[in-house]
Design an enzyme around this catalytic site. Structure first.
Site, PDB file in Angstrom:
ATOM      1  N   ASP A  81       0.864  -1.176   0.000  1.00 28.99           N
ATOM      2  CA  ASP A  81       0.000   0.000   0.000  1.00 28.99           C
ATOM      3  C   ASP A  81       0.908   1.237   0.000  1.00 28.99           C
ATOM      4  OD1 ASP A  81      -1.664   2.162   0.588  1.00 28.99           O
ATOM      5  OD2 ASP A  81      -3.059   0.898   1.722  1.00 28.99           O
TER       6      ASP A  81
ATOM      7  N   TYR B 198      -5.614  11.184  -3.656  1.00 26.74           N
ATOM      8  CA  TYR B 198      -5.949  12.477  -3.024  1.00 26.74           C
ATOM      9  C   TYR B 198      -4.943  12.935  -1.979  1.00 26.74           C
ATOM     10  CZ  TYR B 198      -8.005   9.125   0.292  1.00 26.74           C
ATOM     11  OH  TYR B 198      -8.206   8.066   1.132  1.00 26.74           O
ATOM     12  N   LYS B 199      -3.927  12.117  -1.701  1.00 31.10           N
ATOM     13  CA  LYS B 199      -2.928  12.519  -0.698  1.00 31.10           C
ATOM     14  C   LYS B 199      -1.816  13.309  -1.394  1.00 31.10           C
ATOM     15  CE  LYS B 199      -4.367   8.984   2.534  1.00 31.10           C
ATOM     16  NZ  LYS B 199      -4.234   7.603   3.006  1.00 31.10           N
TER      17      LYS B 199
ATOM     18  N   ARG C 197      -0.325  14.764  13.992  1.00 27.36           N
ATOM     19  CA  ARG C 197       0.358  14.396  12.749  1.00 27.36           C
ATOM     20  C   ARG C 197       0.529  15.637  11.877  1.00 27.36           C
ATOM     21  NH1 ARG C 197      -1.857   9.879   8.526  1.00 27.36           N
ATOM     22  NH2 ARG C 197      -3.276  11.582   8.042  1.00 27.36           N
TER      23      ARG C 197
HETATM   24  C1  LIG Z   1      -5.413   6.908   3.375  1.00 29.94           C
HETATM   25  C2  LIG Z   1      -5.184   5.440   3.337  1.00 29.94           C
HETATM   26  C3  LIG Z   1      -6.128   4.593   2.749  1.00 29.94           C
HETATM   27  C4  LIG Z   1      -7.433   5.155   2.248  1.00 29.94           C
HETATM   28  O1  LIG Z   1      -8.213   4.255   1.552  1.00 29.94           O
HETATM   29  P1  LIG Z   1      -9.503   4.804   0.773  1.00 29.94           P
HETATM   30  O2  LIG Z   1     -10.093   3.627   0.154  1.00 29.94           O
HETATM   31  O3  LIG Z   1      -9.045   5.866  -0.164  1.00 29.94           O
HETATM   32  O4  LIG Z   1     -10.413   5.440   1.779  1.00 29.94           O
HETATM   33  C5  LIG Z   1      -5.822   3.241   2.663  1.00 29.94           C
HETATM   34  N1  LIG Z   1      -4.662   2.751   3.156  1.00 29.94           N
HETATM   35  C6  LIG Z   1      -3.738   3.559   3.749  1.00 29.94           C
HETATM   36  C7  LIG Z   1      -2.464   2.981   4.267  1.00 29.94           C
HETATM   37  C8  LIG Z   1      -3.985   4.915   3.875  1.00 29.94           C
HETATM   38  O5  LIG Z   1      -3.104   5.718   4.479  1.00 29.94           O
END
Ligand SMILES: *Cc1c(COP(=O)(O)O)cnc(C)c1O
Length: 416
Positions: free
Chosen positions: A201, A226-227, A375
């Site tokens: 991930d 979106y990050k 954070r």
């Molecule tokens: C932000 C984040 C997600 C978000 O998942 P969405 O399906 O976009 O809500 C998943 N895994 C990690 C490690 C994250 O930091």
């Protein structure tokens, strides 16, 4: 050893003058009076993204209606955006697609990993992983049945958790709390030695630090739009599948966009060759068009340059907080070694929630992570060194004045 010289505003101004990435700040809409330390939760709006959204809605959708699928090549967007993201994560263009959410994509790639390891029914992940990663693994295991289960192990203790029942190992590359960077190549090699596949991930890696998926021999990966990629709230996510798996991998969300010939309306599902079989439904055209230009900005800036600046900025913040906020019980929860750290800094404090609210009231936007984490995310593409300096001055004031004791800062909002 003598203490290093105190950092002065003049030194910080110098750092900003020498910063080659500085012009990129003007490519973003930075809200007035705000120091934005939350680009790891939701990146800021690129000016070109707003322009592109308007153009796609008014000209392409408004002007072409359904012809846009061909005339504006909307149908290729998952691949086009995937190809933009690929160089940021060490993948080839035809190994990445942009689609769905990170959660949904994780379901698909974990299922694909199971499909490639018949007879093996265990998924290994860590309890400290981001909640959705744990929930999705558990949900898939329950749905798959036939002895499918999730086993918990920390990345550091992986070898002991492996046996010939393990199909997939699923970890997050940069931890969402500690910001620790895991050894992708090392862990992947351990998984492979035991006959398992490695799923990564990249939510807090993509656009933040260089990732080398293929050099590490990673099998599958997912990540957020979106990050650090600044694709906007709820932006489509992405998915990577190593080319060597394309012909054999299958996934259960067999929608028509993953079909070999979607427009023959065949009643029998036939997976498309290549990465396209990982797609499910109709692509979100407006959102993907926005992500396309946002991800393009990261390529223009260069991931190595972004990494260098990010490393310097997190180090500056850690040094400043140690010096200016000493004695207030702010405990660094992030690796001190910049090589082991991604782009955010965590401080643990019993009043973390109220401290984050008090900072917000001063225009410094960070976030709180349960139970006690402050954070502070650092997106080097639009932050200045002066932002970091000023943010720490605000934190010092919040701590010195005990501003977090105000009642209104203790009321929890729906989204933290
Ligand atoms: C932000 C984040 C997600 C978000 O998942 P969405 O399906 O976009 O809500 C998943 N895994 C990690 C490690 C994250 O930091």
């Amino acid at each position: 050893m003598p203490a290093p010289a105190a950092v002065t505003p003049a030194m910080v101004a110098d750092m900003d003058r020498n910063d080659h990435l500085r012009p990129f700040r003007d490519a973003f809409v930075v809200p007035a009076g705000m120091i934005y330390l939350d680009g790891n939760s939701l990146g800021l709006l690129p000016v070109t993204a707003a322009r592109r959204a308007r153009e796609v809605i008014e000209n392409e959708w408004g002007g072409s209606a359904i012809s846009g699928w061909n005339d504006h090549h909307w149908i290729d967007l998952p691949h086009r955006v995937g190809a933009k993201i690929a160089p940021l994560i060490g993948a080839e263009d035809d190994e990445v697609v942009a689609c769905d959410s990170t959660s949904a994509n994780l379901f698909k790639v974990l299922a694909a990993a199971l499909s490639l390891r018949p007879g093996r029914r265990t998924i290994v992940t860590n309890r400290g992983n981001f909640p959705t990663d744990v929930y999705i693994a558990e949900g898939l295991a329950a749905f798959a049945g036939h002895g499918c289960e999730v086993r918990y192990a920390e990345p550091s203790g992986l070898a002991a958790a492996l046996d010939d029942s393990v199909a997939a190992v699923s970890f997050t590359h940069v931890d969402y709390k500690s910001c620790r960077i895991e050894d992708m190549a090392g862990i992947t090699a351990i998984a492979h030695e035991a006959g398992a596949l490695a799923v990564w991930d990249l939510a807090h890696s993509a656009g933040a630090i260089p990732v080398a998926l293929n050099a590490a021999r990673a099998d599958f990966a997912v990540g957020c739009g979106y990050k650090y990629l600044n694709g906007g709230p709820g932006a489509p996510a992405f998915l990577f599948a190593a080319r060597r798996h394309h012909a054999q991998m299958t996934q259960p969300l067999t929608g028509w966009m993953g079909h070999a010939t979607p427009f023959t309306f065949d009643h029998r599902y036939q997976p498309a060759p290549g990465i396209r079989r990982m797609l499910t439904g109709t692509p979100p055209v407006v959102a993907l068009s926005v992500l396309e230009v946002s991800a393009g900005l990261m390529l223009d800036a260069g991931i190595e340059a972004l990494r260098d600046k990010g490393r310097q900025m997190t180090s500056l913040m850690i040094d400043l907080v140690a010096r200016e906020c000493a004695g207030h019980g702010l405990e660094l929860g992030t690796p001190e070694n910049a090589e082991q750290r991604g782009n955010h800094v965590i401080y643990r404090h019993p009043e973390a929630y109220a401290i984050v609210q008090a900072l917000k009231a001063r225009g410094v936007v960070g976030d709180f992570r349960n139970p006690d984490c402050i954070r502070l995310g650092i997106a080097p593409i639009y932050l200045s060194y002066a932002d970091i300096f000023d943010a720490v001055q605000h934190l010092r004031e919040v701590m010195n004045n005990r501003e977090y004791e105000r009642d209104s800062f203790r009321v929890r909002a729906a989204v933290t």
